[in-house]
Design an enzyme around this catalytic site. Sequence first.
Site, PDB file in Angstrom:
ATOM      1  N   TYR A   1      -1.799  -1.398  10.417  1.00  0.00           N
ATOM      2  CA  TYR A   1      -1.887  -1.488   8.950  1.00  0.00           C
ATOM      3  C   TYR A   1      -0.614  -0.935   8.312  1.00  0.00           C
ATOM      4  O   TYR A   1      -0.004  -1.580   7.450  1.00  0.00           O
ATOM      5  CB  TYR A   1      -3.119  -0.718   8.457  1.00  0.00           C
ATOM      6  CG  TYR A   1      -3.379  -0.851   6.976  1.00  0.00           C
ATOM      7  CD1 TYR A   1      -3.970  -1.997   6.457  1.00  0.00           C
ATOM      8  CD2 TYR A   1      -3.029   0.159   6.092  1.00  0.00           C
ATOM      9  CE1 TYR A   1      -4.216  -2.130   5.091  1.00  0.00           C
ATOM     10  CE2 TYR A   1      -3.273   0.038   4.727  1.00  0.00           C
ATOM     11  CZ  TYR A   1      -3.867  -1.108   4.234  1.00  0.00           C
ATOM     12  OH  TYR A   1      -4.103  -1.236   2.892  1.00  0.00           O
TER      13      TYR A   1
ATOM     14  N   SER B   1       0.864  -1.186   0.000  1.00  0.00           N
ATOM     15  CA  SER B   1       0.000   0.000   0.000  1.00  0.00           C
ATOM     16  C   SER B   1       0.896   1.229   0.000  1.00  0.00           C
ATOM     17  O   SER B   1       2.051   1.152   0.436  1.00  0.00           O
ATOM     18  CB  SER B   1      -0.857   0.000   1.274  1.00  0.00           C
ATOM     19  OG  SER B   1      -1.444   1.271   1.488  1.00  0.00           O
TER      20      SER B   1
HETATM   21  N1  NAD Z   1      -8.722  -0.355  -1.262  1.00  0.00           N
HETATM   22  C1  NAD Z   1      -7.661   0.391  -1.081  1.00  0.00           C
HETATM   23  O1  NAD Z   1      -7.722   1.645  -1.103  1.00  0.00           O
HETATM   24  C2  NAD Z   1      -6.326  -0.264  -0.864  1.00  0.00           C
HETATM   25  C3  NAD Z   1      -5.181   0.568  -0.947  1.00  0.00           C
HETATM   26  C4  NAD Z   1      -3.927  -0.039  -0.758  1.00  0.00           C
HETATM   27  C5  NAD Z   1      -3.826  -1.386  -0.500  1.00  0.00           C
HETATM   28  N2  NAD Z   1      -4.963  -2.147  -0.424  1.00  0.00           N
HETATM   29  C6  NAD Z   1      -4.790  -3.565  -0.155  1.00  0.00           C
HETATM   30  O2  NAD Z   1      -5.411  -4.304  -1.187  1.00  0.00           O
HETATM   31  C7  NAD Z   1      -5.720  -5.615  -0.684  1.00  0.00           C
HETATM   32  C8  NAD Z   1      -7.140  -5.971  -1.066  1.00  0.00           C
HETATM   33  O3  NAD Z   1      -8.011  -5.073  -0.392  1.00  0.00           O
HETATM   34  P1  NAD Z   1      -9.354  -4.512  -1.022  1.00  0.00           P
HETATM   35  O4  NAD Z   1      -9.301  -3.036  -0.886  1.00  0.00           O
HETATM   36  O5  NAD Z   1      -9.606  -5.119  -2.343  1.00  0.00           O
HETATM   37  O6  NAD Z   1     -10.374  -5.010   0.099  1.00  0.00           O
HETATM   38  P2  NAD Z   1     -11.675  -5.943   0.075  1.00  0.00           P
HETATM   39  O7  NAD Z   1     -12.145  -5.920   1.483  1.00  0.00           O
HETATM   40  O8  NAD Z   1     -12.602  -5.518  -1.007  1.00  0.00           O
HETATM   41  O9  NAD Z   1     -11.094  -7.387  -0.308  1.00  0.00           O
HETATM   42  C9  NAD Z   1     -10.316  -8.122   0.568  1.00  0.00           C
HETATM   43  C10 NAD Z   1     -10.722  -9.575   0.484  1.00  0.00           C
HETATM   44  O10 NAD Z   1      -9.814 -10.334   1.318  1.00  0.00           O
HETATM   45  C11 NAD Z   1     -10.578 -11.293   2.027  1.00  0.00           C
HETATM   46  N3  NAD Z   1      -9.865 -11.672   3.249  1.00  0.00           N
HETATM   47  C12 NAD Z   1      -9.658 -10.918   4.348  1.00  0.00           C
HETATM   48  N4  NAD Z   1      -8.992 -11.623   5.273  1.00  0.00           N
HETATM   49  C13 NAD Z   1      -8.766 -12.843   4.754  1.00  0.00           C
HETATM   50  C14 NAD Z   1      -8.137 -14.014   5.236  1.00  0.00           C
HETATM   51  N5  NAD Z   1      -7.621 -14.075   6.468  1.00  0.00           N
HETATM   52  N6  NAD Z   1      -8.072 -15.094   4.437  1.00  0.00           N
HETATM   53  C15 NAD Z   1      -8.610 -15.059   3.186  1.00  0.00           C
HETATM   54  N7  NAD Z   1      -9.227 -13.974   2.675  1.00  0.00           N
HETATM   55  C16 NAD Z   1      -9.322 -12.882   3.457  1.00  0.00           C
HETATM   56  C17 NAD Z   1     -11.900 -10.611   2.310  1.00  0.00           C
HETATM   57  O11 NAD Z   1     -12.927 -11.552   2.611  1.00  0.00           O
HETATM   58  C18 NAD Z   1     -12.140  -9.843   1.014  1.00  0.00           C
HETATM   59  O12 NAD Z   1     -12.875 -10.616   0.080  1.00  0.00           O
HETATM   60  C19 NAD Z   1      -5.459  -5.570   0.814  1.00  0.00           C
HETATM   61  O13 NAD Z   1      -4.196  -6.149   1.090  1.00  0.00           O
HETATM   62  C20 NAD Z   1      -5.433  -4.075   1.113  1.00  0.00           C
HETATM   63  O14 NAD Z   1      -4.659  -3.762   2.251  1.00  0.00           O
HETATM   64  C21 NAD Z   1      -6.202  -1.619  -0.612  1.00  0.00           C
END
Ligand code: NAD
Length: 264
Positions: free
Chosen positions: A164, A151
């Site tokens: 985080y 991130s």
């Molecule tokens: N959305 C943002 O702005 C953003 C920015 C930077 C980084 N990220 C990173 O992107 C990645 C995906 O996040 P997102 O924004 O798509 O979120 P999201 O919540 O839409 O998707 C995350 C998915 O991971 C699954 N998950 C969570 N814990 C789990 C576990 N222990 N085992 C298996 N599956 C699990 C959830 O059920 C969900 O379906 C994460 O690592 C997040 O930190 C997101």
Amino acid sequence: MAVVEVTSTRRRFQDRVAIVTGAGSGIGAATAMVFASEGAKVCVVDRVASSAEMITRQIEGAGGTARSVVADVARSEDVRGVVNTAVDAWGRIDILHNNAGITAIGSVETLAEEEWDQVIAVNLKSIFLCSKFAIPIMRGQGGGTIINTASVNGIRPAANRDAYSASKGAVINLTKAMALGLAKDGIRVNCICPGTTDTQLVRGVAERLFSDFETAKRVFIEKEPIGRIAEPAEIAEAVAYLASDVAGFVTGSALVIDGGMMLA
Ligand SMILES: NC(=O)c1ccc[n+]([C@@H]2O[C@H](COP(=O)([O-])OP(=O)(O)OC[C@H]3O[C@@H](n4cnc5c(N)ncnc54)[C@H](O)[C@@H]3O)[C@@H](O)[C@H]2O)c1
């Protein structure tokens, strides 16, 4: 969420096997769809069965190949099951996208110990576990590629997101350490550093900190030189680039996809 387009003329991942964690939603779902739309067989891993199954059905409905696996990627027995499922079904693992992640609002002072442990386990330990079990398969077949989701907060921490920010900083350094160690095995390891992306994770934070998502979005957009937040598909394209053969000389990188946020 849009149904995957299998009519893409590009077939960058034809007959490759990809594991995507956290693929039931957001960035992981979009990545699973891009891989499948360009010919990969995709292991759709999520701890929420209905989410993993929905994305698997969308991929299959569009003519792609996928299999859903319900797993908590912070648990080694579950992760062993994920790797075994992919190998039993398709005989190899070419791409591992370690993407599952969660967040917790709070500082070192205010976070409960359990919240700290959970964030570190899901965001960081899961990468250790999934990679640990996938690497021997990749090495045995002559190579592969791993993409970790970090991130922008791994580079510039967010206030009141101490666990985080710590986890994502560690993901970046773990990526570089793994890249160094695995280069001679033909395994490239990179990470992505997305900025604010419209997913359930961000909507969840927005609901807790602001009155509604539209109010939160206005605040997020103020920090974005590009004037909007990202769509998951835009982040998935960066993952696809790193996973593809044209990135053959790229390893140990942390690719920032943030609309210029880090410059502002
Ligand atoms: N959305 C943002 O702005 C953003 C920015 C930077 C980084 N990220 C990173 O992107 C990645 C995906 O996040 P997102 O924004 O798509 O979120 P999201 O919540 O839409 O998707 C995350 C998915 O991971 C699954 N998950 C969570 N814990 C789990 C576990 N222990 N085992 C298996 N599956 C699990 C959830 O059920 C969900 O379906 C994460 O690592 C997040 O930190 C997101």
